[in-house]
Scaffold this active site. Sequence first.
Site, PDB file in Angstrom:
ATOM      1  N   GLU A 207       8.476   5.112   3.945  1.00  0.00           N
ATOM      2  CA  GLU A 207       8.210   3.954   4.808  1.00  0.00           C
ATOM      3  C   GLU A 207       8.805   4.145   6.199  1.00  0.00           C
ATOM      4  OE1 GLU A 207       9.557   0.585   2.495  1.00  0.00           O
ATOM      5  OE2 GLU A 207       7.929   0.837   1.064  1.00  0.00           O
ATOM      6  N   LYS A 337       4.513  -8.846  -3.844  1.00  0.00           N
ATOM      7  CA  LYS A 337       3.590  -7.748  -3.521  1.00  0.00           C
ATOM      8  C   LYS A 337       2.283  -8.078  -4.222  1.00  0.00           C
ATOM      9  CE  LYS A 337       7.023  -3.986  -3.419  1.00  0.00           C
ATOM     10  NZ  LYS A 337       7.756  -3.079  -4.340  1.00  0.00           N
TER      11      LYS A 337
END
Length: 417
Positions: A207, A337
């Site tokens: 990320e 999520k």
Amino acid sequence: MPKIISVRGLEILDSRGRPTVKAYMEIENNIRASASVPSGASTGRSEAHELRDGEQRYDGLGCRKAVANINKSINLSISGKTFDCQADIDEYLLGLDGTSNKSKLGANALLAVSLAFSRCLALSNNKPLFSYYQQLVGSSLTHLPRPTINLFSGGKHAGGQIPLQDLLIVPMQKRFSEVMECAYAVYQAAAVQCLNKFNMRALTADEGGLAPPFGSLTELFDTALESIEQAGYRPGEEVQLALDIAASHFYHDDQYFLTTQGSSGSQMIDVLSEWTTRYPIRSIEDGLAEDDWEFWPKLVEAVGDQCEIMGDDFLCTNPERIKRAVSQKGANALLLKVNQIGTLSEALKAFKLAKEANWKITVSARSGETEDNWLSDLAVGWQADYIKIGSVTQSERLAKYNRLLEIEQETGFSIKD
Ligand code: PGA
Ligand code: ZN
């Protein structure tokens, strides 16, 4: 309501170069929209099933079966139909799949279609996507989510140099654009620190977080605080910290291997408690393993009044797990999520349960992302407390930060305290 004309799937590649799914939908009045789904690496066991081909290509990770499911059974079933709302199409998709974990058609196929439909409806109502998402929740729009931003990474998102998955910064400025400036400055300062301390450029994790070979967790925390100071900000007041411990990934044989010596659940809680007294930690995600139901309530009891105890792998955006955690006081914050559960409507159910329990909510990206930016509209539309996108590098992350900059300009909203 306009009729669906068709839906098509495409296998595209995510930020790790692995296949994922994109869906293209057309509805009446020449309205067309698409949406792509992300994919995790440090996944929870209770996540909905991401359908992969299991064949030789892409190490078994191909998504041709999921795409074929969109092109054949989903397209055949929904083309020519009208759905009154998001809940209607999502329920229909669930019925079509018919399994408890979406293993027949694949959560990746279902979510791509669910999201593409949301974009089509926003377009057909001539609304920005965040307004469409806001309508689903029903509350009013007043603020932007506060970003939590990856600075250093380890665990499954890097080479495992440190067992902790992510140390994030939480800039406390009120304007989103000021938060971005702060995150840039701290990230650059951290990169210089790494160069000075380790005599090399730090690797970056999935990320975009820096992943230098820290010798200890104390060094990790100290370098984070030094980077904040070097960037000209006051740790605690102007920039706080958040941790994603991702403890399931170093838990085995009933022990936590934060160091080579294993520790029990209560020792792990002692370590986390000590960190919260030494460092300005605002939230701890997955501080314990995903099925350690015995110790999660003890963690909340120990530090829950000064720090958010957030479940990611622990809760998997799953309404049943959230209900259980609420009743056992096993967490006080949700990491949401959407692809962990597989449709927008089920994610909304998870969101509402957490909200009713007065939990803080972080809408989160995955470590494998695409350049799609629906996540930013979702976090604004649902008025999440936080958004977790990743670091301030890499276009799949910046696409989402840039969308938030646009929304800031369009709405004039600040970030809620
Ligand atoms: P994942 O990681 O997308 O690899 O699951 C993100 C997180 O753990 O928060
Ligand atoms: Zn996590």
